[in-house]
Design an enzyme around this catalytic site. Structure first.
Site, PDB file in Angstrom:
ATOM      1  N   ARG A 170     -10.521 -11.561   1.803  1.00 28.77           N
ATOM      2  CA  ARG A 170     -11.314 -12.684   1.287  1.00 28.77           C
ATOM      3  C   ARG A 170     -10.534 -14.079   1.424  1.00 28.77           C
ATOM      4  O   ARG A 170     -11.201 -15.040   1.571  1.00 28.77           O
ATOM      5  CB  ARG A 170     -11.725 -12.340  -0.057  1.00 28.77           C
ATOM      6  CG  ARG A 170     -10.418 -12.070  -0.855  1.00 28.77           C
ATOM      7  CD  ARG A 170     -10.701 -11.295  -2.197  1.00 28.77           C
ATOM      8  NE  ARG A 170     -10.858  -9.610  -1.812  1.00 28.77           N
ATOM      9  CZ  ARG A 170     -11.216  -8.973  -2.801  1.00 28.77           C
ATOM     10  NH1 ARG A 170     -11.657  -9.322  -4.124  1.00 28.77           N
ATOM     11  NH2 ARG A 170     -11.137  -7.831  -2.473  1.00 28.77           N
ATOM     12  N   LYS A 181       1.002  -1.062   0.031  1.00 31.31           N
ATOM     13  CA  LYS A 181      -0.020  -0.097   0.246  1.00 31.31           C
ATOM     14  C   LYS A 181       1.023   1.344   0.066  1.00 31.31           C
ATOM     15  O   LYS A 181       1.820   1.114   0.476  1.00 31.31           O
ATOM     16  CB  LYS A 181      -0.964  -0.002   1.258  1.00 31.31           C
ATOM     17  CG  LYS A 181      -1.944  -0.961   1.337  1.00 31.31           C
ATOM     18  CD  LYS A 181      -2.756  -0.660   2.535  1.00 31.31           C
ATOM     19  CE  LYS A 181      -4.077  -1.762   2.681  1.00 31.31           C
ATOM     20  NZ  LYS A 181      -4.808  -1.666   1.609  1.00 31.31           N
TER      21      LYS A 181
HETATM   22  N1  BES Z   1      -8.181  -3.659   4.485  1.00 32.48           N
HETATM   23  C1  BES Z   1      -8.259  -3.300   3.091  1.00 32.48           C
HETATM   24  C2  BES Z   1      -9.511  -2.495   2.841  1.00 32.48           C
HETATM   25  C3  BES Z   1      -9.746  -1.295   3.700  1.00 32.48           C
HETATM   26  C4  BES Z   1      -9.569  -0.017   2.953  1.00 32.48           C
HETATM   27  C5  BES Z   1     -10.126  -1.336   4.874  1.00 32.48           C
HETATM   28  C6  BES Z   1      -9.790   1.315   3.694  1.00 32.48           C
HETATM   29  C7  BES Z   1     -10.455   0.140   5.604  1.00 32.48           C
HETATM   30  C8  BES Z   1     -10.191   1.021   4.958  1.00 32.48           C
HETATM   31  C9  BES Z   1      -8.125  -4.504   1.921  1.00 32.48           C
HETATM   32  O1  BES Z   1      -7.426  -5.648   2.421  1.00 32.48           O
HETATM   33  C10 BES Z   1      -7.629  -4.179   0.899  1.00 32.48           C
HETATM   34  O2  BES Z   1      -6.640  -3.778   0.590  1.00 32.48           O
HETATM   35  N2  BES Z   1      -8.673  -3.923  -0.207  1.00 32.48           N
HETATM   36  C11 BES Z   1      -7.979  -3.653  -1.658  1.00 32.48           C
HETATM   37  C12 BES Z   1      -8.831  -4.804  -2.461  1.00 32.48           C
HETATM   38  C13 BES Z   1      -8.258  -4.426  -3.971  1.00 32.48           C
HETATM   39  C14 BES Z   1      -6.517  -4.831  -4.220  1.00 32.48           C
HETATM   40  C15 BES Z   1      -8.964  -5.371  -4.687  1.00 32.48           C
HETATM   41  C16 BES Z   1      -8.943  -2.302  -1.957  1.00 32.48           C
HETATM   42  O3  BES Z   1     -10.054  -2.010  -1.443  1.00 32.48           O
HETATM   43  O4  BES Z   1      -8.180  -1.373  -2.422  1.00 32.48           O
HETATM   44 ZN    ZN Z   2      -5.499  -5.592   1.878  1.00 35.62          ZN
END
Ligand code: BES
Ligand code: ZN
Ligand code: ZN
Length: 484
Positions: free
Chosen positions: A336, A262
């Protein structure tokens, strides 16, 4: 553990009002008039409350007297109006606002209706939460809130359940607010194991056992971390030999994104990526504290998503406990993968009557619904409507989202049974669709994407900024209304 404010109820006594220390709170009734308690306080205050009401337009919100006259021992007097109040939640909101104005350790709430008093004080307790575990300055003592009414024992009986709920919510908030160097997977499991003293049966599944069970999806996420992955199972058996309702939570104690790292800005917020697990834990605590007459099992998948020489790579293929293979296109879509194995394990082990999973699953749900509503996905209209009703009754925002074959098709992989992401569009729906692949035909299921509501940057109705404890009230009510 952040302690609850101490709440007690005493019988109303006209003569003692002048001697009450701290803050005295009185209320205008639904006709905008002082009740008998308020009239007494008004006399002691030499008519200043009446004066505040009689101003043109009446009292606007609440009136605060910071220097009561010398014949009173109190430091503050607050007069609040209840005329505009229509719903239970409005009383709670009023309590939450009032406690924010109290500057003293002790406060007395004077009201002739036990039911309203209990709701107001519940709101006050919910909003008196303060996460100061890591502040080095002297900790603020927890507040003492006293309700004065006609039948204190009735009020105390009503408040018992509220105390159990607030305790569960505070437990969730503490877990969600805790930084990831403190709340490791091991520390998380320890805190859950300590719930066994409330009568819950708690057991932890460790990595070797998960390997035997074939949980390649969950284990792949945690393999780049020094903290061992775990599943903690909490059983509450208050309902005889019925099959349980299963609550499942995503417990990523920190989500760096893994090798699909990230960006730095805002990454610190990913300490809350265990919000689903935190909520499940809070509900289980509430159910145990109020000795719910239902069978509920809570399962949380605890992992840390780190980049490391051993971390899984984009393009890796893992095999889930179900046996389906998954091509990991993006290691940041890890929640997931964790839930896939927890869902399958729950069904194989408990044959639950229904399942609800909670997860801070996608950023896309925040784009869609903001911080007002959790995304609700379900394969069963009746079950889903029961949940939506429970959430509405507790004023916890929840909005149903669609599922469908076209979304599922977006998960097709060239080399494995599925990919772990769908593409740019409908990110929250394809995530839910992925989970549904691990729900057996005929098992009613709800997925709650709580990424937008588990922790927020500004205060909400009953919560200061930070972790909210969203869902504890709704799920507790769902159990009370449909499973007891
Ligand atoms: N933990 C994140 C989602 C999240 C984002 C929670 C902001 C709380 C606040 C999750 O694991 C994630 O990173 N999801 C990605 C999915 C993508 C790679 C398809 C996302 O939402 O960007
Ligand atoms: Zn994630
Ligand atoms: Zn995540």
């Amino acid at each position: 553990m952040t302690d609850l404010a101490h709440v007690s109820f005493v019988e109303y006594n006209l003569d003692s009002v002048a001697d009450l220390k701290g803050t005295i709170i009185v209320f205008l009734n639904n006709k905008g008039k002082l009740d008998r308690f308020g009239r007494r306080v008004n006399r002691l205050c030499k008519g200043v409350l009446e004066k505040a009401i009689s101003k043109e337009g009446g009292l606007d919100g609440s009136f605060l007297l910071t220097a009561p006259p010398a014949n009173m021992k109190a430091d503050q007097v607050i007069l609040a109006k209840t005329e505009d109040i229509k719903e239970t939640h409005d009383y709670r909101k009023l309590g939450a606002t009032l406690v924010g104005r109290v500057r003293t350790e002790n406060s007395h709430f004077l009201l002739d209706s036990e039911k309203k008093l209990v709701e107001i004080m519940f709101g006050a307790v919910m909003n008196s939460y303060n996460f100061d575990a890591h502040k080095s300055e002297a900790k603020s003592a927890s507040k003492s809130l006293v309700g004065m009414c006609g039948k204190p024992s009735d009020a105390e009986d009503l408040f018992k359940e509220k105390r159990a709920i607030a305790d569960g919510v505070f437990f969730t908030r503490d877990l969600v607010n805790e930084p990831a160097n403190v709340l490791t997977t091991t520390e998380f499991a320890n805190r859950l194991e300590a719930l066994s003293k409330l009568g819950l049966t708690v057991k932890t599944i460790d990595e070797p056992e998960m390997e035997k069970l074939g949980m390649g999806a969950l284990l792949g996420v945690g393999q780049g971390s020094e903290s061992p992955s775990k599943i903690v199972v909490m059983e509450w058996n208050g309902g005889g030999d019925k099959k349980p309702l299963a609550l499942l939570g995503k417990g990523v104690v920190f989500d760096t994104g893994g090798i699909s790292l990230k960006p730095a800005a805002g990454m610190e917020d990913m300490t809350m990526d265990m919000g689903g697990a935190g909520t499940v834990a809070g509900v289980m605590k509430t159910l145990a504290l109020r000795k719910a007459k239902a069978n509920v099992v809570g399962l949380v998948g605890l992992v840390e998503n780190m980049p490391d020489a051993r971390a899984q790579r984009p393009g890796d293929v893992v095999t889930s406990m179900k046996g389906d293979t998954i091509e990991v296109i993006n290691t940041d879509a890890e929640g997931r993968l964790v839930l896939a194995d927890v869902l399958w394990y729950a069904q194989e082990t408990y044959q639950p009557t229904a399942m609800i999973d909670l997860a801070t699953l996608t950023g896309a749900i925040i784009i869609g619904l903001g911080h007002e509503n959790a995304g609700v996905f379900s394969n069963d209209d009746g079950f889903c409507n029961n949940f939506l009703k429970a959430a509405a009754a507790e004023s916890e925002g929840a909005w149903r989202m669609p599922l469908g074959q076209a979304y599922d098709d977006m998960l097709k992989s060239r080399i494995a049974d599925m990919k772990n992401i769908g593409g740019r569009s409908a990110g929250s729906v394809t995530a839910a669709q992925f989970l549904q692949r691990f729900v057996k035909e005929g098992c009613p299921w709800i997925h709650l994407d709580i990424a937008g509501v588990a922790s927020v940057k500004s205060s909400t109705d009953l919560s200061p900024k930070g972790a909210t404890g969203w869902g504890v009230r709704a799920l507790n009510r769902l159990v009370a209304d449909y499973y007891e």
